[in-house]
Design a protein around this motif. Structure first.
Motif, PDB file in Angstrom:
ATOM      1  N   PHE A   1     -12.870 -27.418 -17.459  1.00  0.00           N
ATOM      2  CA  PHE A   1     -13.092 -26.929 -16.091  1.00  0.00           C
ATOM      3  C   PHE A   1     -11.780 -26.601 -15.385  1.00  0.00           C
ATOM      4  CE2 PHE A   1     -17.384 -28.145 -16.846  1.00  0.00           C
ATOM      5  CZ  PHE A   1     -18.131 -27.385 -15.956  1.00  0.00           C
ATOM      6  N   ALA A   2     -10.682 -27.230 -15.817  1.00  0.00           N
ATOM      7  CA  ALA A   2      -9.370 -26.868 -15.276  1.00  0.00           C
ATOM      8  C   ALA A   2      -9.042 -25.412 -15.602  1.00  0.00           C
ATOM      9  CB  ALA A   2      -8.291 -27.784 -15.839  1.00  0.00           C
ATOM     10  N   LYS A   3      -9.591 -24.933 -16.715  1.00  0.00           N
ATOM     11  CA  LYS A   3      -9.364 -23.545 -17.126  1.00  0.00           C
ATOM     12  C   LYS A   3     -10.429 -22.596 -16.562  1.00  0.00           C
ATOM     13  CE  LYS A   3      -6.883 -24.836 -21.322  1.00  0.00           C
ATOM     14  NZ  LYS A   3      -6.784 -24.718 -22.800  1.00  0.00           N
TER      15      LYS A   3
ATOM     16  N   ARG B   1     -17.074 -25.621  -9.965  1.00  0.00           N
ATOM     17  CA  ARG B   1     -16.872 -26.960  -9.393  1.00  0.00           C
ATOM     18  C   ARG B   1     -17.480 -28.014 -10.301  1.00  0.00           C
ATOM     19  NH1 ARG B   1     -20.023 -29.292  -4.203  1.00  0.00           N
ATOM     20  NH2 ARG B   1     -18.851 -31.246  -3.888  1.00  0.00           N
ATOM     21  N   LEU B   2     -16.713 -29.091 -10.558  1.00  0.00           N
ATOM     22  CA  LEU B   2     -17.181 -30.216 -11.381  1.00  0.00           C
ATOM     23  C   LEU B   2     -17.097 -31.506 -10.579  1.00  0.00           C
ATOM     24  CD1 LEU B   2     -17.993 -31.339 -14.257  1.00  0.00           C
ATOM     25  CD2 LEU B   2     -15.537 -31.724 -14.617  1.00  0.00           C
ATOM     26  N   ILE B   3     -18.182 -32.285 -10.570  1.00  0.00           N
ATOM     27  CA  ILE B   3     -18.193 -33.612  -9.947  1.00  0.00           C
ATOM     28  C   ILE B   3     -18.326 -34.655 -11.050  1.00  0.00           C
ATOM     29  CG2 ILE B   3     -19.437 -35.180  -8.403  1.00  0.00           C
ATOM     30  CD1 ILE B   3     -20.325 -32.770  -6.782  1.00  0.00           C
TER      31      ILE B   3
ATOM     32  N   LEU C   1      -6.648 -31.543  -9.680  1.00  0.00           N
ATOM     33  CA  LEU C   1      -7.344 -30.274  -9.855  1.00  0.00           C
ATOM     34  C   LEU C   1      -8.246 -30.029  -8.646  1.00  0.00           C
ATOM     35  CD1 LEU C   1      -8.356 -30.817 -13.579  1.00  0.00           C
ATOM     36  CD2 LEU C   1      -6.581 -29.275 -12.766  1.00  0.00           C
ATOM     37  N   VAL C   2      -8.105 -28.869  -8.047  1.00  0.00           N
ATOM     38  CA  VAL C   2      -8.849 -28.540  -6.831  1.00  0.00           C
ATOM     39  C   VAL C   2     -10.349 -28.498  -7.103  1.00  0.00           C
ATOM     40  CG1 VAL C   2      -9.254 -26.746  -5.090  1.00  0.00           C
ATOM     41  CG2 VAL C   2      -6.915 -27.259  -5.847  1.00  0.00           C
TER      42      VAL C   2
ATOM     43  N   LYS D   1     -16.046 -24.676 -22.837  1.00  0.00           N
ATOM     44  CA  LYS D   1     -15.916 -23.458 -22.014  1.00  0.00           C
ATOM     45  C   LYS D   1     -16.945 -22.405 -22.416  1.00  0.00           C
ATOM     46  CE  LYS D   1     -12.088 -21.399 -21.236  1.00  0.00           C
ATOM     47  NZ  LYS D   1     -10.796 -20.752 -21.575  1.00  0.00           N
ATOM     48  N   GLU D   2     -17.064 -22.173 -23.725  1.00  0.00           N
ATOM     49  CA  GLU D   2     -18.008 -21.164 -24.206  1.00  0.00           C
ATOM     50  C   GLU D   2     -19.449 -21.554 -23.896  1.00  0.00           C
ATOM     51  OE1 GLU D   2     -17.443 -18.097 -25.409  1.00  0.00           O
ATOM     52  OE2 GLU D   2     -15.382 -18.593 -24.794  1.00  0.00           O
ATOM     53  N   ALA D   3     -19.745 -22.862 -23.966  1.00  0.00           N
ATOM     54  CA  ALA D   3     -21.103 -23.342 -23.660  1.00  0.00           C
ATOM     55  C   ALA D   3     -21.443 -23.097 -22.191  1.00  0.00           C
ATOM     56  CB  ALA D   3     -21.221 -24.821 -23.997  1.00  0.00           C
ATOM     57  N   VAL D   4     -20.469 -23.341 -21.300  1.00  0.00           N
ATOM     58  CA  VAL D   4     -20.689 -23.094 -19.867  1.00  0.00           C
ATOM     59  C   VAL D   4     -20.921 -21.608 -19.621  1.00  0.00           C
ATOM     60  CG1 VAL D   4     -19.637 -23.193 -17.558  1.00  0.00           C
ATOM     61  CG2 VAL D   4     -19.401 -25.137 -19.125  1.00  0.00           C
TER      62      VAL D   4
END
Length: 376
Positions: free
Chosen positions: A223-225, A230-232, A248-249, A324-327
């Motif tokens: 998620f940083a990439k 947004r990740l909680i 990370l914002v 990443k690819e799954a998201v």
């Protein structure tokens, strides 16, 4: 039939304890045994219906309430010290040593195996590193203990008359490590406590103990990439400080959440993200019970509970790129997911179905075992 129920340790209310809660629901008059029993009043009421377990000498060792796991080398001796001579049937809940209880030929022992002992088999190296036992004199001592525990574990795997597994994944492990067959009965999930919410908010959600094997670090790096997403992250554990090191914002750590807060976060998430190779993964089924799609590893228990493209997205490897690819794949087909169908899919894992399956299995084995004894 006089029945004894055995659990590893009674300290928390986690996945194994949810199974044991069902055991005490089914066999209300059974006596209860454990290495230690330090349950608080609320969990004692839920799991043991107010009872106290018969415990071992570990219960009285210094700092046992907080540091009982440090006495691991003594667990085999402790579990073998329990006396079951007055019982006809022993039903154990085991992820470490309870399958090794001593019994006589005229006693029936059925062991529900959550996993062969993780810290001495497939995940030994990870546990050694996280405990700082991977170098110097500590490594030499730890290796000797490891070899002793492996020999004991293999020898005592023959003791139960029947083994149950909590997933096909664990059944395969039992076959590979113990050279024994087992019957799969999926563990209970309180799916009726969750309700489907179709209106989702714009965030992805993680809920987990923050320990190394959960691989939450991979999710955070992925998620940083993807800074537009947004990740909680809910949960605490020894990995928390390390994971929070990189500010990370788009990643928010919210710590421990009670059941009500977790439920609401699961219900409103676009998707629940899970990267561990888990034995079963109760939290994944809970998320789906909320009508929330799951992005999970295509290995372990989640490969059996998540239907790719229907109730979630499965990725093949524990890597940042695969997550990443799954998201990305999820977002392409997000509009096709039917939240009500996702929730309906979880009904097969309900506590009621588990208890029916478990009772029927044990009743059948009692009839077979003691019927044979009586016919001799």
């Amino acid at each position: 039939m006089k029945i004894a129920l055995v659990h590893e340790w009674l300290v928390f209310y986690a996945g194994g304890e949810r199974v044991f809660e069902s055991f005490t629901n089914i066999w209300k008059d059974a006596d209860v045994f454990a290495l230690v029993d330090f349950l608080n009043d609320e969990h004692r009421r839920i799991i043991l219906k107010g009872k106290h377990a018969h415990t071992t000498f570990i219960q009285k060792l210094p700092f046992a309430e907080k540091k009982f796991r440090s006495y691991l080398p003594f667990f085999p001796l402790a579990i073998e010290s329990l006396n079951f001579s007055k019982y006809d049937v022993i039903i154990s809940s085991s992820h470490a040593v309870t399958k090794g209880v001593r019994k006589k030929p005229n006693q029936l022992h059925i062991s529900y195996c959550h996993s062969p002992m993780r810290y001495i088999w497939d995940e030994a190296e990870t546990y050694f590193q996280s405990a700082g036992l991977d170098r110097g004199i500590k490594k030499i001592i730890a290796t000797k203990i490891l070899n002793y525990l492996r020999k004991w574990d293999l020898k005592t795997a023959k003791r139960p008359d029947y083994l149950l597994a909590n997933s096909n994944y664990i059944a395969e492990k039992i076959r590979r490590i113990y050279n024994r067959e087992s019957t799969v009965i999926y563990p209970p999930v309180d799916v009726d406590k969750f309700n489907c919410v179709e209106q989702k908010d714009d965030y992805y959600f993680v809920a987990s103990r923050l320990v190394p094997y959960k691989r939450i670090d991979l999710i955070i790096e992925a998620f940083a990439k993807m800074p537009d997403k947004r990740l909680i992250v809910a949960g605490t554990g020894p990995e928390l400080d390390r994971l929070k090191n990189n500010f990370l914002v788009n990643v928010e750590f919210i710590g421990y959440q009670d059941e009500a807060a977790l439920k609401e976060l699961m219900q409103k998430a676009r998707a629940f993200v899970f990267s561990a190779e888990e034995d079963f993964g109760i939290v994944v089924v809970e998320a789906m019970a909320c009508g929330t799609p799951v992005i999970a590893l295509n290995k372990g228990g989640t490969a059996e509970t998540v239907i790719d493209g229907k109730t979630g997205i499965l990725f093949n490897e524990q890597t940042v790129e695969d997550i990443k690819e799954a998201v990305k794949r999820f977002e392409k087909i997000e509009h096709t997911f039917n939240h009500k169908e996702i929730a309906e899919h979880t009904k097969k894992y309900s506590r009621q179905i588990f208890e029916e399956n478990m009772k029927n299995y044990v009743d059948e084995k009692i009839e077979q075992f003691f019927g044979k004894k009586n016919r001799r």
